[in-house]
Write a protein that holds these residues in place. Structure first.
Motif, PDB file in Angstrom:
ATOM      1  N   ASP A 176       0.833  -1.201   0.000  1.00  0.00           N
ATOM      2  CA  ASP A 176       0.000   0.000   0.000  1.00  0.00           C
ATOM      3  C   ASP A 176       0.872   1.258   0.000  1.00  0.00           C
ATOM      4  N   ILE A 177       1.955   1.237   0.787  1.00  0.00           N
ATOM      5  CA  ILE A 177       2.894   2.354   0.810  1.00  0.00           C
ATOM      6  C   ILE A 177       3.572   2.492  -0.551  1.00  0.00           C
ATOM      7  N   PHE A 178       4.015   1.374  -1.101  1.00  0.00           N
ATOM      8  CA  PHE A 178       4.682   1.354  -2.406  1.00  0.00           C
ATOM      9  C   PHE A 178       3.778   1.946  -3.488  1.00  0.00           C
ATOM     10  N   ARG A 179       2.498   1.572  -3.455  1.00  0.00           N
ATOM     11  CA  ARG A 179       1.572   2.068  -4.475  1.00  0.00           C
ATOM     12  C   ARG A 179       1.340   3.572  -4.350  1.00  0.00           C
ATOM     13  N   ASP A 223      22.015  -1.417 -10.779  1.00  0.00           N
ATOM     14  CA  ASP A 223      20.842  -1.717  -9.958  1.00  0.00           C
ATOM     15  C   ASP A 223      21.164  -1.438  -8.488  1.00  0.00           C
ATOM     16  N   GLU A 224      20.144  -1.053  -7.741  1.00  0.00           N
ATOM     17  CA  GLU A 224      20.339  -0.777  -6.322  1.00  0.00           C
ATOM     18  C   GLU A 224      19.093  -1.196  -5.548  1.00  0.00           C
ATOM     19  N   THR A 225      19.287  -1.851  -4.411  1.00  0.00           N
ATOM     20  CA  THR A 225      18.183  -2.313  -3.576  1.00  0.00           C
ATOM     21  C   THR A 225      17.935  -1.327  -2.441  1.00  0.00           C
ATOM     22  N   TYR A 226      16.673  -1.045  -2.197  1.00  0.00           N
ATOM     23  CA  TYR A 226      16.283  -0.146  -1.109  1.00  0.00           C
ATOM     24  C   TYR A 226      16.517  -0.831   0.235  1.00  0.00           C
ATOM     25  N   THR A 227      17.186  -0.120   1.141  1.00  0.00           N
ATOM     26  CA  THR A 227      17.507  -0.697   2.448  1.00  0.00           C
ATOM     27  C   THR A 227      16.797  -0.007   3.606  1.00  0.00           C
ATOM     28  N   GLY A 228      15.933   0.968   3.303  1.00  0.00           N
ATOM     29  CA  GLY A 228      15.237   1.697   4.350  1.00  0.00           C
ATOM     30  C   GLY A 228      13.961   0.994   4.792  1.00  0.00           C
ATOM     31  N   SER A 229      13.136   1.735   5.526  1.00  0.00           N
ATOM     32  CA  SER A 229      11.883   1.190   6.041  1.00  0.00           C
ATOM     33  C   SER A 229      10.846   1.082   4.919  1.00  0.00           C
ATOM     34  N   LEU A 230      10.208  -0.081   4.836  1.00  0.00           N
ATOM     35  CA  LEU A 230       9.168  -0.296   3.825  1.00  0.00           C
ATOM     36  C   LEU A 230       7.808   0.203   4.288  1.00  0.00           C
ATOM     37  N   THR A 231       7.718   0.663   5.520  1.00  0.00           N
ATOM     38  CA  THR A 231       6.447   1.170   6.040  1.00  0.00           C
ATOM     39  C   THR A 231       6.494   2.675   6.273  1.00  0.00           C
ATOM     40  N   PHE A 233       6.419   6.043   4.433  1.00  0.00           N
ATOM     41  CA  PHE A 233       6.114   6.654   3.139  1.00  0.00           C
ATOM     42  C   PHE A 233       7.163   7.683   2.744  1.00  0.00           C
ATOM     43  N   ASP A 234       7.474   8.603   3.639  1.00  0.00           N
ATOM     44  CA  ASP A 234       8.397   9.700   3.303  1.00  0.00           C
ATOM     45  C   ASP A 234       9.786   9.179   2.970  1.00  0.00           C
ATOM     46  N   LYS A 237       9.701   7.468  -0.431  1.00  0.00           N
ATOM     47  CA  LYS A 237       9.510   8.448  -1.499  1.00  0.00           C
ATOM     48  C   LYS A 237      10.800   9.208  -1.798  1.00  0.00           C
ATOM     49  N   VAL A 238      11.499   9.616  -0.754  1.00  0.00           N
ATOM     50  CA  VAL A 238      12.760  10.347  -0.949  1.00  0.00           C
ATOM     51  C   VAL A 238      13.761   9.485  -1.707  1.00  0.00           C
ATOM     52  N   TRP A 239      13.867   8.210  -1.332  1.00  0.00           N
ATOM     53  CA  TRP A 239      14.825   7.323  -1.993  1.00  0.00           C
ATOM     54  C   TRP A 239      14.475   7.134  -3.469  1.00  0.00           C
TER      55      TRP A 239
END
Length: 410
Positions: A176-179, A223-231, A233-234, A237-239
């Motif tokens: 839901d956050i991703f969307r 390619d780069e994988t996101y390592t921050g919080s998946l819950t 939103f801010d 979004k910044v990443w």
């Protein structure tokens, strides 16, 4: 329910009803007038808010007003459910605080707010009820394309930046956050998602993964994988915004008005359409050597075939590509030799010469006595001449389409 709680419940229901009337109008026609009292609730309670900032004395605003009201009625009929979409209008002479908050510099200005977040891009397309309706329909489309197997990702456009999400299920809160992030940034990146078996090979069960894939045909990025919080939103979004909005952007006739309105000088690589290596190298050099200049300059690439007129203005043609130049919105200046870009410090010195006035000064008085720089062939320069006037300034907001405010009016 006790007798003592009934009055309290009645009051709460009354407040909810009032808020519904104020912020989710169903029977009023035309665009919803925005005021300091209702704008925050309207932005927060609707998936999409399309705002028309106008002035009653502006002739372009007066031409747009009935069209925007007609569009509001058409869109209301198309999307009647509460919380979906609202078309609002702001009288900037009455609501000066709102106009200042949204940095309005011309009338009419059309802005988009998605899920309470202001979109960086304004609406700059055709001003008709039908065009507005089609625009809103497109804005409300699902921004994420679902892939059924990892093979589907092998055919992505290598000239586009992409974000891939790997999830177990659609009902996960992380999705839901991703969307929501994808909805706000869909103009900057392509978004793709896989569920269950389609993505299981890419992530451990119960642990979603989000990956950035660069425009490999146009950059040296990986390619780069996101390592921050998946819950958060801010944070997400910044990443994604940092990955999807590159330091070096492509200018087109469609994006030129927006880029010009940002007000920063352009450092432009004019390239031959089949020459992708020059684009890659230019981007890499900008990122390595000129990152500290991003607040002062817009770094751009431009199809030299499509932008032949500015090239001609510099005394160059398609045969001379690739070519690097500055457009300061007053004048244009040619970088002496494209291959000098590979010499560390040369592009940075070119910018420093713009800031110090050296580029302009040398057009009037010839090269500085201390300068050993060779002049490029076919360059328009020399003692007693003036540098070519800006061509990209002509692609900014037009006085035939907007009422432009002077800086002392803002």
């Amino acid at each position: 329910m006790t007798e003592s709680t009934k009055p309290l419940l009645g009051s709460c229901l009354a407040i909810v009803a009032v808020l519904h009337v104020l912020y989710q109008p169903t029977d009023a026609s035309g665009a919803l007038p925005m005021t300091s009292e209702n704008i925050d609730m309207t932005l927060a309670s609707n998936e999409l808010v399309f705002l028309n900032f106008y002035a009653e004395w502006c002739r372009f605003s007066n031409i747009l007003a009935p069209i925007f009201n007609e569009a509001a009625d058409k869109i209301k009929a198309e999307f009647p459910e509460a919380g979906k979409v609202v078309l609002g209008k702001v009288d900037c002479d009455r609501e000066t605080a709102i106009a200042s908050r949204f940095h309005i510099s011309k009338y009419p200005t059309l802005k988009i707010v998605r899920n309470g977040q202001l979109s960086k891009r304004e609406y700059r397309g055709q001003r008709s009820a039908e065009a507005f309706l089609e625009f809103v329909k497109k804005q409300l489309e699902d921004p994420i394309k679902e892939f059924k197997s990892l093979k589907d990702l092998e055919n992505l456009d290598s000239k586009k930046r992409s974000i891939m999400g790997y999830f177990d299920r659609r009902d996960q809160p992380e999705y839901d956050i991703f969307r929501k992030v994808a909805t706000n940034l869909k103009e900057d990146c392509q978004f793709h998602v896989g569920f269950g078996d389609a993505s299981r090979a890419m992530h451990p069960p119960g642990t979603p993964i989000i990956v950035f894939r660069p425009d490999v045909a146009l950059s040296h990025d990986n390619d780069e994988t996101y390592t921050g919080s998946l819950t958060n939103f801010d944070e997400l979004k910044v990443w994604i915004q940092e990955k999807c909005v590159p330091l070096v952007r492509e200018i087109t006739f469609e994006s030129a008005e927006e880029l010009t309105e940002e007000g920063l000088p352009f450092l432009i690589l004019f390239y031959r359409p089949d020459d992708l290596n020059s684009i890659k190298d230019y981007k890499a050099i900008i990122e390595q050597q000129l990152l500290d200049e991003k607040q002062n300059v817009n770094f751009l690439t431009a199809d030299g075939k499509r932008f032949a007129h500015p090239l001609h203005h510099l005394g160059k043609s398609e045969e001379d590509l690739p070519v690097i130049a500055i457009d300061s919105f007053k004048h244009m200046y040619l970088f002496p030799h494209f291959n000098d870009m590979y010499t560390p410090g040369k592009l940075k010195q070119f910018l420093q010469d713009l800031y110090s006035g050296k580029l302009h000064r040398e057009f009037h008085y010839g090269p500085d006595p201390s300068s050993n720089e060779a002049q490029p062939e076919n360059a328009i320069s020399g003692k007693g001449t003036s540098p070519p006037e800006s061509k990209f300034k002509e692609l900014g907001p037009s006085k035939h389409r907007y009422t432009l405010l002077e800086k002392d009016e803002l």
